[in-house]
Write a protein that holds these residues in place. Structure first.
Motif, PDB file in Angstrom:
ATOM      1  N   UNK A 103      -8.454   6.014  27.541  1.00 55.58           N
ATOM      2  CA  UNK A 103      -8.871   4.826  26.782  1.00 55.58           C
ATOM      3  C   UNK A 103      -9.341   3.753  27.753  1.00 55.58           C
ATOM      4  N   UNK A 104      -8.554   3.506  28.778  1.00 55.21           N
ATOM      5  CA  UNK A 104      -8.904   2.482  29.773  1.00 55.21           C
ATOM      6  C   UNK A 104     -10.209   2.856  30.471  1.00 55.21           C
ATOM      7  N   UNK A 105     -10.317   4.090  30.885  1.00 49.28           N
ATOM      8  CA  UNK A 105     -11.524   4.559  31.574  1.00 49.28           C
ATOM      9  C   UNK A 105     -12.753   4.414  30.672  1.00 49.28           C
ATOM     10  N   UNK A 106     -12.622   4.797  29.413  1.00 46.06           N
ATOM     11  CA  UNK A 106     -13.725   4.687  28.460  1.00 46.06           C
ATOM     12  C   UNK A 106     -14.108   3.225  28.246  1.00 46.06           C
ATOM     13  N   UNK A 107     -13.102   2.370  28.114  1.00 47.31           N
ATOM     14  CA  UNK A 107     -13.379   0.938  27.922  1.00 47.31           C
ATOM     15  C   UNK A 107     -14.146   0.376  29.120  1.00 47.31           C
ATOM     16  N   UNK A 108     -13.687   0.679  30.322  1.00 45.06           N
ATOM     17  CA  UNK A 108     -14.362   0.180  31.524  1.00 45.06           C
ATOM     18  C   UNK A 108     -15.814   0.653  31.577  1.00 45.06           C
ATOM     19  N   UNK A 109     -16.060   1.892  31.153  1.00 49.27           N
ATOM     20  CA  UNK A 109     -17.428   2.408  31.152  1.00 49.27           C
ATOM     21  C   UNK A 109     -18.288   1.687  30.116  1.00 49.27           C
ATOM     22  N   UNK A 110     -17.732   1.484  28.930  1.00 46.84           N
ATOM     23  CA  UNK A 110     -18.512   0.870  27.851  1.00 46.84           C
ATOM     24  C   UNK A 110     -18.851  -0.594  28.100  1.00 46.84           C
ATOM     25  N   UNK A 111     -17.945  -1.330  28.715  1.00 46.01           N
ATOM     26  CA  UNK A 111     -18.235  -2.761  28.907  1.00 46.01           C
ATOM     27  C   UNK A 111     -19.372  -2.991  29.906  1.00 46.01           C
ATOM     28  N   UNK A 112     -19.696  -1.968  30.671  1.00 49.13           N
ATOM     29  CA  UNK A 112     -20.811  -2.087  31.613  1.00 49.13           C
ATOM     30  C   UNK A 112     -22.159  -2.088  30.899  1.00 49.13           C
ATOM     31  N   UNK A 113     -22.246  -1.443  29.733  1.00 51.58           N
ATOM     32  CA  UNK A 113     -23.544  -1.283  29.078  1.00 51.58           C
ATOM     33  C   UNK A 113     -23.586  -1.756  27.628  1.00 51.58           C
ATOM     34  N   UNK A 114     -22.447  -1.928  27.014  1.00 49.54           N
ATOM     35  CA  UNK A 114     -22.395  -2.215  25.588  1.00 49.54           C
ATOM     36  C   UNK A 114     -22.100  -3.684  25.322  1.00 49.54           C
ATOM     37  N   UNK A 115     -22.903  -4.296  24.479  1.00 51.94           N
ATOM     38  CA  UNK A 115     -22.703  -5.706  24.122  1.00 51.94           C
ATOM     39  C   UNK A 115     -21.871  -5.852  22.838  1.00 51.94           C
ATOM     40  N   UNK A 116     -21.776  -4.786  22.064  1.00 48.56           N
ATOM     41  CA  UNK A 116     -21.027  -4.820  20.805  1.00 48.56           C
ATOM     42  C   UNK A 116     -19.541  -5.049  21.053  1.00 48.56           C
ATOM     43  N   UNK A 117     -18.842  -5.605  20.058  1.00 49.07           N
ATOM     44  CA  UNK A 117     -17.385  -5.756  20.187  1.00 49.07           C
ATOM     45  C   UNK A 117     -16.703  -4.385  20.243  1.00 49.07           C
ATOM     46  N   UNK A 118     -15.645  -4.317  21.008  1.00 49.79           N
ATOM     47  CA  UNK A 118     -14.863  -3.088  21.158  1.00 49.79           C
ATOM     48  C   UNK A 118     -13.439  -3.387  20.723  1.00 49.79           C
ATOM     49  N   UNK A 119     -12.900  -2.517  19.884  1.00 47.86           N
ATOM     50  CA  UNK A 119     -11.512  -2.604  19.435  1.00 47.86           C
ATOM     51  C   UNK A 119     -10.773  -1.435  20.060  1.00 47.86           C
ATOM     52  N   UNK A 120      -9.697  -1.723  20.780  1.00 48.59           N
ATOM     53  CA  UNK A 120      -8.921  -0.703  21.486  1.00 48.59           C
ATOM     54  C   UNK A 120      -7.576  -0.558  20.789  1.00 48.59           C
ATOM     55  N   UNK A 121      -7.233   0.669  20.426  1.00 49.91           N
ATOM     56  CA  UNK A 121      -5.964   0.958  19.766  1.00 49.91           C
ATOM     57  C   UNK A 121      -5.131   1.851  20.667  1.00 49.91           C
ATOM     58  N   UNK A 122      -3.951   1.365  21.039  1.00 47.09           N
ATOM     59  CA  UNK A 122      -3.073   2.087  21.958  1.00 47.09           C
ATOM     60  C   UNK A 122      -1.702   2.339  21.335  1.00 47.09           C
ATOM     61  N   UNK A 123      -1.113   3.489  21.673  1.00 46.29           N
ATOM     62  CA  UNK A 123       0.261   3.782  21.257  1.00 46.29           C
ATOM     63  C   UNK A 123       1.219   2.847  21.980  1.00 46.29           C
ATOM     64  N   UNK A 124       2.423   2.734  21.464  1.00 44.54           N
ATOM     65  CA  UNK A 124       3.436   1.820  22.005  1.00 44.54           C
ATOM     66  C   UNK A 124       3.733   2.076  23.483  1.00 44.54           C
ATOM     67  N   UNK A 125       3.656   3.343  23.904  1.00 42.69           N
ATOM     68  CA  UNK A 125       4.009   3.682  25.287  1.00 42.69           C
ATOM     69  C   UNK A 125       2.911   3.343  26.295  1.00 42.69           C
ATOM     70  N   UNK A 126       1.881   2.648  25.864  1.00 41.11           N
ATOM     71  CA  UNK A 126       0.730   2.372  26.732  1.00 41.11           C
ATOM     72  C   UNK A 126       0.678   0.922  27.196  1.00 41.11           C
ATOM     73  N   UNK A 127       1.830   0.317  27.427  1.00 39.74           N
ATOM     74  CA  UNK A 127       1.845  -1.095  27.837  1.00 39.74           C
ATOM     75  C   UNK A 127       1.148  -1.310  29.178  1.00 39.74           C
ATOM     76  N   UNK A 128       1.317  -0.398  30.119  1.00 34.20           N
ATOM     77  CA  UNK A 128       0.627  -0.519  31.415  1.00 34.20           C
ATOM     78  C   UNK A 128      -0.881  -0.468  31.219  1.00 34.20           C
TER      79      UNK A 128
END
Length: 173
Positions: free
Chosen positions: A40-65
């Motif tokens: 998820x983090x890797x995908x987000x970092x890739x998308x923010x380089x090229x995508x201007x649209x809003x991004x919503x990230x959904x993470x499980x509870x164990x993903x605090x880091x």
């Protein structure tokens, strides 16, 4: 764009949203199942380089880091949501889980579904049911499709408050 950890979210969130009167596809919401919290983090970092649209990230509870890693680079138009407990499957109401198990095992001896509880991780409980019945291993994608089949009756009783909140936040993002 909605980035989630797995196939369960990708399969079920649009269906829950339809039941609540909102069509993700019609409103241009594209879901990416990243394949785990680190992806998820890797995908987000890739998308923010090229995508201007809003991004919503959904993470499980164990993903605090991972949440912290995303928040270090989060843009003002983006939203990150950490589940209040467990995995997405833990947000599914017990009556929906029980119907899905009954649907899965309709030709097999009766199961005592009263032992299911929301106090333990749902995936762990489902894995145990599948294992003790001598069936194939529990597969989230297959189970999500069974739930999707059950949801076709458009009943809001199968949507937990947290899932309703997630969908509202996605819509409002």
């Amino acid at each position: 764009v909605l980035i989630c950890e797995g196939i369960t979210e990708e399969t079920l969130l649009p269906e829950f949203a339809k039941i609540l009167g909102y069509d993700f596809e019609k409103h241009g919401i594209h879901i990416i199942s990243a394949g785990g919290k680190n992806q998820v983090v890797k995908t987000y970092y890739q998308l923010i380089e090229t995508l201007k649209l809003p991004i919503f990230i959904l993470l499980d509870k164990d993903a605090e880091e991972n949440l912290n890693a995303v928040q270090a680079k989060i843009r003002k138009q983006d939203t990150c949501y950490l589940l209040n407990s467990g995995e997405f499957e833990d947000l599914l109401p017990l009556n929906l889980i029980k119907r899905a198990i009954e649907y899965s095992f309709q030709n097999i001896s009766l199961l005592d579904l009263d032992n299911l509880t929301q106090n333990e991780p749902m995936v762990k409980q489902l894995e145990e049911i599948f294992r003790t019945r001598g069936l194939h291993e529990f597969k989230k994608a297959e189970f999500a499709h069974i739930i999707d089949t059950i949801l076709n009756n458009n009943s809001q009783e199968y949507i937990s408050n947290e899932i309703k909140n997630i969908i509202k936040e996605i819509i409002d993002a």
